[in-house]
Design a protein around this motif. Structure first.
Motif, PDB file in Angstrom:
ATOM      1  N   LEU A 138       0.845  -1.176   0.000  1.00  0.00           N
ATOM      2  CA  LEU A 138       0.000   0.000   0.000  1.00  0.00           C
ATOM      3  C   LEU A 138       0.892   1.241   0.000  1.00  0.00           C
ATOM      4  N   THR A 139       0.277   2.397  -0.235  1.00  0.00           N
ATOM      5  CA  THR A 139       1.060   3.631  -0.244  1.00  0.00           C
ATOM      6  C   THR A 139       1.654   3.941   1.128  1.00  0.00           C
ATOM      7  N   ASN A 140       1.095   3.352   2.199  1.00  0.00           N
ATOM      8  CA  ASN A 140       1.649   3.573   3.537  1.00  0.00           C
ATOM      9  C   ASN A 140       2.779   2.609   3.877  1.00  0.00           C
ATOM     10  N   GLY A 141       3.152   1.746   2.914  1.00  0.00           N
ATOM     11  CA  GLY A 141       4.266   0.829   3.118  1.00  0.00           C
ATOM     12  C   GLY A 141       3.885  -0.540   3.629  1.00  0.00           C
ATOM     13  N   SER A 142       2.599  -0.775   3.921  1.00  0.00           N
ATOM     14  CA  SER A 142       2.153  -2.084   4.407  1.00  0.00           C
ATOM     15  C   SER A 142       2.084  -3.094   3.262  1.00  0.00           C
ATOM     16  N   ILE A 143       2.555  -4.306   3.515  1.00  0.00           N
ATOM     17  CA  ILE A 143       2.453  -5.380   2.523  1.00  0.00           C
ATOM     18  C   ILE A 143       1.093  -6.052   2.683  1.00  0.00           C
ATOM     19  N   PHE A 144       0.308  -6.072   1.612  1.00  0.00           N
ATOM     20  CA  PHE A 144      -1.009  -6.700   1.701  1.00  0.00           C
ATOM     21  C   PHE A 144      -1.129  -7.939   0.826  1.00  0.00           C
ATOM     22  N   ASN A 145      -0.205  -8.122  -0.125  1.00  0.00           N
ATOM     23  CA  ASN A 145      -0.342  -9.214  -1.092  1.00  0.00           C
ATOM     24  C   ASN A 145       1.037  -9.734  -1.482  1.00  0.00           C
ATOM     25  N   SER A 146       1.163 -11.062  -1.496  1.00  0.00           N
ATOM     26  CA  SER A 146       2.338 -11.683  -2.110  1.00  0.00           C
ATOM     27  C   SER A 146       1.831 -12.800  -3.006  1.00  0.00           C
ATOM     28  N   SER A 147       2.507 -13.021  -4.105  1.00  0.00           N
ATOM     29  CA  SER A 147       1.998 -14.022  -5.039  1.00  0.00           C
ATOM     30  C   SER A 147       3.107 -14.648  -5.850  1.00  0.00           C
ATOM     31  N   LYS A 148       2.819 -15.832  -6.360  1.00  0.00           N
ATOM     32  CA  LYS A 148       3.651 -16.504  -7.344  1.00  0.00           C
ATOM     33  C   LYS A 148       2.739 -16.858  -8.507  1.00  0.00           C
ATOM     34  N   VAL A 149       3.110 -16.382  -9.707  1.00  0.00           N
ATOM     35  CA  VAL A 149       2.264 -16.602 -10.885  1.00  0.00           C
ATOM     36  C   VAL A 149       3.069 -17.301 -11.959  1.00  0.00           C
ATOM     37  N   LEU A 150       2.515 -18.410 -12.467  1.00  0.00           N
ATOM     38  CA  LEU A 150       3.148 -19.180 -13.542  1.00  0.00           C
ATOM     39  C   LEU A 150       2.410 -18.877 -14.839  1.00  0.00           C
ATOM     40  N   TYR A 151       3.137 -18.329 -15.819  1.00  0.00           N
ATOM     41  CA  TYR A 151       2.522 -17.877 -17.065  1.00  0.00           C
ATOM     42  C   TYR A 151       2.744 -18.855 -18.214  1.00  0.00           C
ATOM     43  N   ASN A 152       1.745 -18.899 -19.086  1.00  0.00           N
ATOM     44  CA  ASN A 152       1.808 -19.694 -20.312  1.00  0.00           C
ATOM     45  C   ASN A 152       2.816 -19.056 -21.267  1.00  0.00           C
ATOM     46  N   TYR A 153       3.935 -19.728 -21.509  1.00  0.00           N
ATOM     47  CA  TYR A 153       5.016 -19.132 -22.297  1.00  0.00           C
ATOM     48  C   TYR A 153       4.612 -18.847 -23.745  1.00  0.00           C
ATOM     49  N   LYS A 154       3.603 -19.539 -24.244  1.00  0.00           N
ATOM     50  CA  LYS A 154       3.223 -19.361 -25.646  1.00  0.00           C
ATOM     51  C   LYS A 154       2.541 -18.024 -25.905  1.00  0.00           C
ATOM     52  N   ILE A 155       1.916 -17.435 -24.885  1.00  0.00           N
ATOM     53  CA  ILE A 155       1.141 -16.220 -25.129  1.00  0.00           C
ATOM     54  C   ILE A 155       1.548 -15.065 -24.209  1.00  0.00           C
ATOM     55  N   THR A 156       2.622 -15.226 -23.473  1.00  0.00           N
ATOM     56  CA  THR A 156       3.029 -14.186 -22.529  1.00  0.00           C
ATOM     57  C   THR A 156       4.163 -13.344 -23.091  1.00  0.00           C
ATOM     58  N   LYS A 157       3.923 -12.031 -23.138  1.00  0.00           N
ATOM     59  CA  LYS A 157       4.954 -11.061 -23.489  1.00  0.00           C
ATOM     60  C   LYS A 157       5.011 -10.027 -22.373  1.00  0.00           C
ATOM     61  N   LEU A 158       6.217  -9.566 -22.064  1.00  0.00           N
ATOM     62  CA  LEU A 158       6.415  -8.570 -21.022  1.00  0.00           C
ATOM     63  C   LEU A 158       6.736  -7.218 -21.649  1.00  0.00           C
ATOM     64  N   PHE A 159       6.255  -6.170 -20.991  1.00  0.00           N
ATOM     65  CA  PHE A 159       6.555  -4.816 -21.467  1.00  0.00           C
ATOM     66  C   PHE A 159       6.931  -3.942 -20.283  1.00  0.00           C
ATOM     67  N   ASP A 160       7.983  -3.141 -20.455  1.00  0.00           N
ATOM     68  CA  ASP A 160       8.351  -2.155 -19.454  1.00  0.00           C
ATOM     69  C   ASP A 160       8.960  -0.957 -20.170  1.00  0.00           C
ATOM     70  N   VAL A 161       9.027   0.152 -19.470  1.00  0.00           N
ATOM     71  CA  VAL A 161       9.572   1.375 -20.042  1.00  0.00           C
ATOM     72  C   VAL A 161      10.948   1.627 -19.440  1.00  0.00           C
ATOM     73  N   ALA A 162      11.951   1.814 -20.293  1.00  0.00           N
ATOM     74  CA  ALA A 162      13.299   2.127 -19.837  1.00  0.00           C
ATOM     75  C   ALA A 162      13.490   3.641 -19.873  1.00  0.00           C
ATOM     76  N   ASN A 163      13.744   4.236 -18.716  1.00  0.00           N
ATOM     77  CA  ASN A 163      13.991   5.677 -18.642  1.00  0.00           C
ATOM     78  C   ASN A 163      15.482   5.922 -18.860  1.00  0.00           C
ATOM     79  N   LEU A 164      15.828   6.551 -19.984  1.00  0.00           N
ATOM     80  CA  LEU A 164      17.229   6.729 -20.350  1.00  0.00           C
ATOM     81  C   LEU A 164      17.736   8.139 -20.056  1.00  0.00           C
ATOM     82  N   LYS A 165      17.061   8.844 -19.166  1.00  0.00           N
ATOM     83  CA  LYS A 165      17.505  10.201 -18.823  1.00  0.00           C
ATOM     84  C   LYS A 165      18.860  10.141 -18.111  1.00  0.00           C
TER      85      LYS A 165
END
Length: 231
Positions: free
Chosen positions: A204-231
């Motif tokens: 949460l924004t107050n720093g409390s942990i409310f959720n932990s998870s482990k997720v196994l994804y189907n490799y055939k249809i999973t793509k990851l996206f992130d933004v690289a800040n090059l400043k």
């Protein structure tokens, strides 16, 4: 209107192609349209930049990026339903129980041993195709109530809209492993096929942990996206 609501409104307009020439209005125009402060507008714009929805051209303004609707956005804490707004996201509850936190769970959540923890297992689909097997834990002292209806809809929408929780950020560890027979069957894959694994710890924004998870994804249809800040 708070920053989260403003982000949601602008994002909705982006997804509905309501901005001409793929260009966002100026800060002043957004302030007038939504009746918010410049601080709120700038905070919303930074969020949209961080999530890869818009980019800035010096001296020209903010432009809408080409949509990546086929990707899992690593920087997002919105959940699949919001993250894949152009696809049908459905879930099947496989298991739901409440346990008392042991040493490991207490360490994960930085909570006391014996704290009640929801343990949720669900299979998630994109357009009817098995996408991931999700093992999630929720601190019941923060997430006070879960049931089958909520779990098979959108947990994170429920947390934001009904419980009014302010979700902050997530630590993510990405790895891979071979699928067991059980997980392969759930994902319509073969035993020992590869699987992308993402372990999340969500705050949460107050720093409390409310959720932990482990997720196994189907490799055939999973793509990851992130933004690289090059400043």
């Amino acid at each position: 209107m708070n920053s989260k609501q403003l982000i949601s409104k602008i994002k909705e307009k982006i997804l509905n192609n309501e901005y001409e020439n793929k260009k966002l209005p100026t800060e002043d125009m957004l302030m007038e349209e939504f009746g918010v402060t410049r601080y709120s507008v700038r905070k919303a714009i930074q969020n949209l930049v961080d999530h890869g929805l818009i980019y800035q051209v010096q001296g020209s303004g903010m432009y809408i990026k080409e949509r990546r609707d086929d990707c899992l956005v690593l920087s997002s804490t919105e959940g699949l339903v919001m993250g894949f707004s152009n696809k049908s996201v459905t879930s099947t509850l496989l298991d739901l129980k409440i346990v008392e936190a042991d040493d490991d769970l207490a360490n994960d959540f930085k909570c006391k041993i014996g704290t009640p923890i929801y343990k949720v297992t669900r299979l998630r689909y994109l357009d009817g195709v098995p996408f991931c097997v999700e093992y999630s834990n929720y601190n019941k002292n923060i997430v006070s109530y879960l049931n089958k209806e909520i779990i098979e809809s959108s947990i994170y929408e429920y947390l934001r809209n009904d419980l009014k929780l302010n979700i902050g950020f997530a630590d993510k560890i990405i790895s891979s492993e071979k699928l067991s027979r059980k997980h392969a069957d759930l994902l319509n894959l073969m035993e020992n096929d590869p699987s992308l694994i993402i372990n999340d710890t969500v705050y949460l924004t107050n720093g409390s942990i409310f959720n932990s998870s482990k997720v196994l994804y189907n490799y055939k249809i999973t793509k990851l996206f992130d933004v690289a800040n090059l400043k």
